[in-house]
Design an enzyme around this catalytic site. Structure first.
Site, PDB file in Angstrom:
ATOM      1  N   GLY A  34      43.999  30.334  39.664  1.00 12.99           N
ATOM      2  CA  GLY A  34      43.114  31.250  40.375  1.00 12.99           C
ATOM      3  C   GLY A  34      41.683  30.746  40.468  1.00 12.99           C
ATOM      4  N   VAL A  35      40.743  31.663  40.349  1.00 11.41           N
ATOM      5  CA  VAL A  35      39.336  31.295  40.496  1.00 11.41           C
ATOM      6  C   VAL A  35      38.883  30.385  39.346  1.00 11.41           C
ATOM      7  CG1 VAL A  35      38.361  33.377  39.389  1.00 11.41           C
ATOM      8  CG2 VAL A  35      37.079  32.213  41.175  1.00 11.41           C
ATOM      9  N   ASP A  36      39.499  30.538  38.186  1.00 18.03           N
ATOM     10  CA  ASP A  36      39.196  29.690  37.030  1.00 18.03           C
ATOM     11  C   ASP A  36      39.477  28.218  37.378  1.00 18.03           C
ATOM     12  OD1 ASP A  36      38.605  28.942  34.426  1.00 18.03           O
ATOM     13  OD2 ASP A  36      40.314  29.970  33.500  1.00 18.03           O
ATOM     14  N   SER A 123      40.383  40.158  37.165  1.00 22.31           N
ATOM     15  CA  SER A 123      41.690  40.735  36.777  1.00 22.31           C
ATOM     16  C   SER A 123      42.603  41.132  37.933  1.00 22.31           C
ATOM     17  CB  SER A 123      41.533  41.960  35.855  1.00 22.31           C
ATOM     18  OG  SER A 123      41.179  41.574  34.544  1.00 22.31           O
ATOM     19  N   ILE A 126      46.021  37.032  39.049  1.00 24.54           N
ATOM     20  CA  ILE A 126      47.098  36.736  38.095  1.00 24.54           C
ATOM     21  C   ILE A 126      47.265  37.862  37.068  1.00 24.54           C
ATOM     22  CG2 ILE A 126      47.741  35.138  36.217  1.00 24.54           C
ATOM     23  CD1 ILE A 126      46.311  32.924  38.033  1.00 24.54           C
ATOM     24  N   TYR A 127      46.182  38.532  36.678  1.00 27.04           N
ATOM     25  CA  TYR A 127      46.254  39.592  35.663  1.00 27.04           C
ATOM     26  C   TYR A 127      46.742  40.941  36.194  1.00 27.04           C
ATOM     27  CZ  TYR A 127      44.249  36.817  31.825  1.00 27.04           C
ATOM     28  OH  TYR A 127      44.035  35.896  30.819  1.00 27.04           O
TER      29      TYR A 127
HETATM   30  N1  AR6 Z   1      36.561  32.399  44.932  1.00 24.60           N
HETATM   31  C1  AR6 Z   1      36.524  33.737  44.753  1.00 24.60           C
HETATM   32  N2  AR6 Z   1      37.585  34.457  44.358  1.00 24.60           N
HETATM   33  C2  AR6 Z   1      38.741  33.794  44.132  1.00 24.60           C
HETATM   34  C3  AR6 Z   1      38.856  32.391  44.278  1.00 24.60           C
HETATM   35  C4  AR6 Z   1      37.708  31.685  44.702  1.00 24.60           C
HETATM   36  N3  AR6 Z   1      37.702  30.359  44.867  1.00 24.60           N
HETATM   37  N4  AR6 Z   1      40.146  32.055  43.970  1.00 24.60           N
HETATM   38  C5  AR6 Z   1      40.785  33.193  43.646  1.00 24.60           C
HETATM   39  N5  AR6 Z   1      39.953  34.252  43.758  1.00 24.60           N
HETATM   40  P1  AR6 Z   1      42.472  35.340  39.289  1.00 24.60           P
HETATM   41  P2  AR6 Z   1      42.545  37.175  36.976  1.00 24.60           P
HETATM   42  C6  AR6 Z   1      40.176  35.689  43.519  1.00 24.60           C
HETATM   43  O1  AR6 Z   1      43.952  35.225  39.336  1.00 24.60           O
HETATM   44  O2  AR6 Z   1      43.420  38.108  37.721  1.00 24.60           O
HETATM   45  C7  AR6 Z   1      43.542  32.319  35.423  1.00 24.60           C
HETATM   46  O3  AR6 Z   1      44.648  31.505  35.151  1.00 24.60           O
HETATM   47  C8  AR6 Z   1      41.571  36.223  43.591  1.00 24.60           C
HETATM   48  O4  AR6 Z   1      41.935  36.482  44.944  1.00 24.60           O
HETATM   49  O5  AR6 Z   1      41.662  34.129  39.510  1.00 24.60           O
HETATM   50  O6  AR6 Z   1      41.346  37.724  36.262  1.00 24.60           O
HETATM   51  C9  AR6 Z   1      42.640  32.501  34.211  1.00 24.60           C
HETATM   52  O7  AR6 Z   1      42.590  31.338  33.425  1.00 24.60           O
HETATM   53  C10 AR6 Z   1      41.436  37.523  42.813  1.00 24.60           C
HETATM   54  O8  AR6 Z   1      40.957  38.576  43.649  1.00 24.60           O
HETATM   55  O9  AR6 Z   1      41.958  35.970  37.881  1.00 24.60           O
HETATM   56  C11 AR6 Z   1      43.312  33.628  33.482  1.00 24.60           C
HETATM   57  O10 AR6 Z   1      44.368  33.164  32.669  1.00 24.60           O
HETATM   58  C12 AR6 Z   1      40.342  37.217  41.788  1.00 24.60           C
HETATM   59  O11 AR6 Z   1      39.766  35.962  42.187  1.00 24.60           O
HETATM   60  C13 AR6 Z   1      43.854  34.494  34.594  1.00 24.60           C
HETATM   61  O12 AR6 Z   1      44.027  33.621  35.723  1.00 24.60           O
HETATM   62  C14 AR6 Z   1      40.825  37.106  40.362  1.00 24.60           C
HETATM   63  O13 AR6 Z   1      42.072  36.437  40.362  1.00 24.60           O
HETATM   64  C15 AR6 Z   1      42.873  35.571  34.990  1.00 24.60           C
HETATM   65  O14 AR6 Z   1      43.460  36.398  35.938  1.00 24.60           O
END
Ligand code: AR6
Length: 173
Positions: A34-36, A123, A126-127
């Site tokens: 994801g964003v991480d 959250s 993936i969460y």
């Molecule tokens: N810019 C902005 N938002 C984004 C980007 C980006 N480049 N890429 C994804 N998103 P998630 P979580 C959005 O899954 O649910 C990781 O493995 C995405 O559409 O990134 O908090 C971490 O290491 C969504 O709306 O984070 C943790 O293990 C939002 O970012 C776990 O995922 C959050 O999605 C955290 O899960």
């Protein structure tokens, strides 16, 4: 689109030139998807080096809390790594933990004298946290934290998916 000092944009948070972008991290602080994954990928290895140092010093970051590192090669000089809750149906304090992740990120930014901060929708990827429920918690927690941190001038909610963008635009219009 602006409401008070809050704005919403649609896109990739790694491209924003604000004082700090917030990462939706996990407690281990060693990266993920994801964003991480996008932040570590775009910011380069300096961010991971800093995360490892924090992990060695304090053993990770509990859910609802946040830590700050360099932004490495990103346009933003700092990354605030906030840990949101995994959605488990709503009975495990998920709402309060999500609010804490936003509040603690603003508090940390203020402690570092930063003025502009951008958040992803913590959250809701993936969460699995329901987007409609998360949007009100996020905006409420940020408003509350900004009231106690007058040095923070602007907070940007960066929505990557269309559904979150629609929800934030609706709430902040
Ligand atoms: N810019 C902005 N938002 C984004 C980007 C980006 N480049 N890429 C994804 N998103 P998630 P979580 C959005 O899954 O649910 C990781 O493995 C995405 O559409 O990134 O908090 C971490 O290491 C969504 O709306 O984070 C943790 O293990 C939002 O970012 C776990 O995922 C959050 O999605 C955290 O899960």
């Amino acid at each position: 689109m602006t409401g008070e000092h809050l704005q919403v944009v649609h896109g990739d948070i790694t491209r924003l030139a604000v004082d700090a972008i917030v990462n939706a991290a996990n407690s281990g602080l060693l990266g993920g998807g994801g964003v991480d994954g996008a932040i570590h990928g775009a910011g380069g290895p300096a961010i991971m080096t800093a995360c490892r140092a924090i992990r060695d010093a304090q053993g990770g970051c509990p859910t609802g809390e946040a830590v700050i590192t360099t932004g490495g090669l990103l346009p933003a000089p700092y990354v605030i790594h906030a840990v949101g809750p995994v959605w488990r149906g709503g009975g495990e304090d998920e709402d309060a933990l999500l609010a804490n992740a936003y509040r603690n990120s603003i508090r940390l930014a203020a402690e570092h004298k930063l003025r502009t901060v951008a958040f992803p929708n913590i959250s809701t990827g993936i969460y699995g946290f329901p987007r409609e429920r998360a949007v009100d918690i996020a905006i409420g927690a940020v408003r509350e934290a900004m009231a106690k941190a007058p040095s923070i001038e602007q907070v940007t909610f960066v929505c990557f998916d269309d559904e979150n963008y629609r929800l934030y635009r609706q709430r902040l219009s």
